[in-house]
Design a protein around this motif. Structure first.
Motif, PDB file in Angstrom:
ATOM      1  N   LEU A 161       0.824  -1.766   0.026  1.00 53.17           N
ATOM      2  CA  LEU A 161       0.930   0.122   0.222  1.00 53.17           C
ATOM      3  C   LEU A 161       1.042   0.621  -0.401  1.00 53.17           C
ATOM      4  O   LEU A 161       0.747   2.366  -0.781  1.00 53.17           O
ATOM      5  N   ALA A 162       1.494   1.322   0.980  1.00 53.50           N
ATOM      6  CA  ALA A 162       2.833   2.552   0.818  1.00 53.50           C
ATOM      7  C   ALA A 162       3.773   2.728  -0.568  1.00 53.50           C
ATOM      8  O   ALA A 162       2.959   3.754  -0.642  1.00 53.50           O
ATOM      9  N   GLY A 163       3.795   1.457  -0.944  1.00 56.01           N
ATOM     10  CA  GLY A 163       4.629   1.369  -2.579  1.00 56.01           C
ATOM     11  C   GLY A 163       3.415   2.197  -3.651  1.00 56.01           C
ATOM     12  O   GLY A 163       4.075   2.963  -4.420  1.00 56.01           O
ATOM     13  N   LEU A 235      12.959   1.814  -4.429  1.00 53.98           N
ATOM     14  CA  LEU A 235      12.586   2.005  -2.183  1.00 53.98           C
ATOM     15  C   LEU A 235      10.814   0.964  -2.861  1.00 53.98           C
ATOM     16  O   LEU A 235      10.616   0.222  -2.085  1.00 53.98           O
ATOM     17  N   GLU A 236      10.794   0.471  -4.428  1.00 52.23           N
ATOM     18  CA  GLU A 236       9.626  -0.621  -4.682  1.00 52.23           C
ATOM     19  C   GLU A 236       9.812  -1.628  -4.056  1.00 52.23           C
ATOM     20  O   GLU A 236       9.294  -2.860  -4.031  1.00 52.23           O
ATOM     21  N   ARG A 237      11.176  -2.084  -4.132  1.00 51.75           N
ATOM     22  CA  ARG A 237      12.539  -3.458  -3.733  1.00 51.75           C
ATOM     23  C   ARG A 237      12.555  -3.224  -2.593  1.00 51.75           C
ATOM     24  O   ARG A 237      11.980  -4.719  -1.651  1.00 51.75           O
ATOM     25  N   VAL A 253      11.297   8.186  -1.587  1.00 51.44           N
ATOM     26  CA  VAL A 253       9.934   9.090  -1.359  1.00 51.44           C
ATOM     27  C   VAL A 253      10.886  10.444  -1.838  1.00 51.44           C
ATOM     28  O   VAL A 253       9.921  11.457  -2.659  1.00 51.44           O
ATOM     29  N   ALA A 254      11.895  10.892  -1.242  1.00 47.25           N
ATOM     30  CA  ALA A 254      12.356  12.285  -2.009  1.00 47.25           C
ATOM     31  C   ALA A 254      12.250  12.389  -3.833  1.00 47.25           C
ATOM     32  O   ALA A 254      11.413  13.340  -4.286  1.00 47.25           O
TER      33      ALA A 254
END
Length: 275
Positions: A161-163, A235-237, A253-254
């Motif tokens: 969900l965060a991804g 990030l996704e990994r 995120v940045a």
């Protein structure tokens, strides 16, 4: 004499304009109207959504098994854990980078000019279109993951969900840049597709989305450091691997926020200039 003049909100092009609405409330209302319009257009013609999903599925089915040996992974499940996050990012990149093609069609048919005649704020025209990209991303990302679970992919629901939220932020920025490109290339459709295709595939390859860059030449690894998509893939990994504390998460995120901010600034300026 009563000449039949009505008081109250004035409707132009199907949207209500009230003198009391102003500022943030007007922007939110206008953006919602544009968002709903764009979603309805997508639901009436879902082939774009289906097409943008088919290509990543082909990559997953045919390219994934080849990676098992190339990555030195011991099982298909380990390969999927590495490859699926990249496929989800691929969906985001393909879908959002083609947002401007819909705008090009409206420019050619004259429907965009009719929208400009409404009292909608110029900023909401772009933001509403960009926000529309978030809903398809969620559906497509969830579908990809669900299809891979039976083959050993480990699902972390909160991390997924965060991804998807981060991908939504990133997708808004890319979608806004795509719309800005469409406005700059109006009446020159070839220019939009030339720039889109020229930029798309180098970004994809230089992000380590399909193949790791660790064994690549030094110049390629250096260029990848300036590619925002690299940080989104990392990030996704990290998130789909079950980690919120990995340094790649903060960097991703940045990168997503920066892409979104740049895209909206460029897109809104181009929209106001065109209007």
């Amino acid at each position: 004499m009563n000449v039949g003049i009505e008081t109250g909100p004035v409707r132009t092009g199907g949207y209500a304009s009230s003198p009391e609405r102003s500022g943030l409330a007007k922007f939110v209302s206008d953006t919602s109207a544009v968002f709903v319009r764009e979603i309805l257009l997508l639901l009436r013609d879902p082939m774009t959504l289906i097409f943008s999903l088919l290509q990543p599925l082909v990559f997953l089915a045919l390219f994934g098994p080849l990676l098992t040996g190339a990555l030195g992974q011991g099982s298909t499940a380990e390969t999927l854990q590495w490859f699926v996050p990249g496929v989800i990012v691929m969906i985001s990149l393909f879908g959002t980078s083609m947002t401007g093609s819909n705008l090009l069609y409206e420019l050619m048919t004259g429907s965009y000019e009719r929208i400009l005649a409404t009292p909608l704020s110029r900023s909401s025209l772009l933001v509403g279109r960009a926000l529309k990209e978030f809903a398809p991303l969620v559906v497509q990302g969830l579908l990809i993951v669900v299809l891979c679970v039976p083959f050993g992919f480990i699902l972390h629901p909160l991390h997924l969900l965060a991804g998807l939220v981060v991908l939504g932020i990133f997708g808004i920025g890319v979608g806004a840049l795509s719309c800005a490109l469409a406005l700059a290339a109006q009446n020159r459709e070839w220019l939009f597709w030339t720039v889109q295709q020229t930029v798309l595939f180098p970004l994809l390859i230089l992000s380590g989305m399909m193949l790791p860059l660790d064994t690549g030449p030094g110049w390629m690894r250096t260029v990848a450091l300036f590619n925002p998509l690299t940080y989104i893939v990392d990030l996704e990994r990290a998130l789909l691997g079950g980690s919120f504390t990995d340094p790649d998460v903060l960097q991703g995120v940045a990168a997503a926020v920066a892409t979104c901010a740049v895209g909206l600034v460029v897109g809104i300026r181009r929209t106001r200039r065109t209007a």
